[in-house]
Write a protein that holds these residues in place. Structure first.
Motif, PDB file in Angstrom:
ATOM      1  N   GLN A  48      -3.601  37.706  12.656  1.00  0.00           N
ATOM      2  CA  GLN A  48      -3.694  36.765  13.775  1.00  0.00           C
ATOM      3  C   GLN A  48      -3.008  35.445  13.432  1.00  0.00           C
ATOM      4  N   VAL A  49      -3.234  34.973  12.212  1.00  0.00           N
ATOM      5  CA  VAL A  49      -2.597  33.727  11.770  1.00  0.00           C
ATOM      6  C   VAL A  49      -1.079  33.875  11.774  1.00  0.00           C
ATOM      7  N   ILE A 182      -1.588  26.225  20.979  1.00  0.00           N
ATOM      8  CA  ILE A 182      -1.338  27.193  19.908  1.00  0.00           C
ATOM      9  C   ILE A 182      -1.650  26.570  18.553  1.00  0.00           C
ATOM     10  N   GLY A 183      -1.297  25.298  18.385  1.00  0.00           N
ATOM     11  CA  GLY A 183      -1.601  24.611  17.131  1.00  0.00           C
ATOM     12  C   GLY A 183      -3.097  24.547  16.875  1.00  0.00           C
ATOM     13  N   SER A 184      -3.873  24.308  17.940  1.00  0.00           N
ATOM     14  CA  SER A 184      -5.334  24.269  17.802  1.00  0.00           C
ATOM     15  C   SER A 184      -5.884  25.645  17.433  1.00  0.00           C
ATOM     16  N   ARG A 189      -7.949  29.568  13.370  1.00  0.00           N
ATOM     17  CA  ARG A 189      -7.824  30.839  12.650  1.00  0.00           C
ATOM     18  C   ARG A 189      -7.685  30.621  11.143  1.00  0.00           C
ATOM     19  N   ARG A 190      -6.956  29.580  10.765  1.00  0.00           N
ATOM     20  CA  ARG A 190      -6.798  29.295   9.337  1.00  0.00           C
ATOM     21  C   ARG A 190      -8.127  28.890   8.708  1.00  0.00           C
ATOM     22  N   ALA A 194     -10.015  31.018   5.742  1.00  0.00           N
ATOM     23  CA  ALA A 194     -10.515  30.441   4.490  1.00  0.00           C
ATOM     24  C   ALA A 194     -11.979  30.797   4.275  1.00  0.00           C
ATOM     25  N   SER A 195     -12.762  30.782   5.361  1.00  0.00           N
ATOM     26  CA  SER A 195     -14.184  31.126   5.259  1.00  0.00           C
ATOM     27  C   SER A 195     -14.371  32.594   4.887  1.00  0.00           C
ATOM     28  N   VAL A 196     -13.614  33.482   5.540  1.00  0.00           N
ATOM     29  CA  VAL A 196     -13.734  34.919   5.259  1.00  0.00           C
ATOM     30  C   VAL A 196     -13.287  35.224   3.836  1.00  0.00           C
ATOM     31  N   GLN A 197     -12.203  34.604   3.398  1.00  0.00           N
ATOM     32  CA  GLN A 197     -11.727  34.828   2.032  1.00  0.00           C
ATOM     33  C   GLN A 197     -12.758  34.350   1.003  1.00  0.00           C
TER      34      GLN A 197
END
Length: 217
Positions: A48-49, A182-184, A189-190, A194-197
């Motif tokens: 998605q990112v 899109i930037g938001s 998503r980023r 980071a949270s999922v990783q």
């Protein structure tokens, strides 16, 4: 007695082998279902990112291009405005000159046809004077038409450029809005990635410790 001892030793050996095999299996087993699920989630968010990043780049390029085109149109408008000022000034000057000549003609301040005939020294001179008077009047009229048409063409061009500029301002505003949206989404998503990783790393470490504990048991 020996038979009982042999059976006990055999049973103990079998138990040890079973424990060793079980421990090795526990230590060698793959990632836990929870870890696999989190890793799959991380891969989905990464995709998605990547997609959002490509869209953001495309919209940014379009936005930059729209800004350049709008800037060019505004430069053309400035040039048109300057040219129109000059053309209108020339048109007013030519019209005023023609009006002054017409007024002078009616007030007797210019040579009439009779004046030309009387003042001529010969037929050729008379014809030359008549032609000159006609040429002056025709030249004035043509000049008025020429500069008036030029000014009108510039006005039409200006109206067209204003329409183009307005359309490009609207398009630029829409691209700016899309870029911000899109930037938001990309930033969101980023943050999620980071949270999922981080969760993946936590689960992986927990599984590793559990496997070490099972192997040591």
């Amino acid at each position: 007695m020996r038979r009982a001892t042999f059976i006990s030793v055999s049973a103990a050996a079998a138990l040890i082998v079973a424990l060793l095999v079980g421990g090795s299996s526990a230590a060698a087993r793959g990632p836990s279902p929870q870890l696999r699920a989190k890793e799959a989630r991380a891969q989905a968010v990464i995709a998605q990112v990547g997609a959002l990043d490509r869209r953001f780049e495309q919209v940014t390029e379009a936005w930059d291009g729209a800004r350049v085109e709008l800037s060019r149109t505004r430069v053309q408008l400035d040039r048109n405005r300057n040219a129109l000022v000059v053309a209108e000034r020339q048109s007013h000057r030519a019209q005023r000159r023609l009006q002054q000549r017409t007024v002078a003609l009616y007030e007797g301040q210019t040579l009439t046809t009779i004046d030309v005939v009387v003042g001529s020294t010969s037929l050729g001179d008379m014809l030359d004077r008549l032609q000159a008077a006609h040429d002056v009047a025709t030249s004035d009229a043509l000049l008025v038409k020429s500069v008036t048409r030029a000014a009108e063409r510039l006005r039409r061009t200006r109206a067209k450029l204003q329409g183009i500029a307005h359309a490009r301002v609207v398009a630029l505003s829409q691209l700016k809005t899309n870029r911000a949206q899109i930037g938001s989404m990309l930033a969101e998503r980023r943050t999620l990635l980071a949270s999922v990783q981080k969760e993946v790393a936590t689960i992986r470490e927990r599984d590793r410790r559990q496997q070490l504990a099972l192997a040591a048991a």
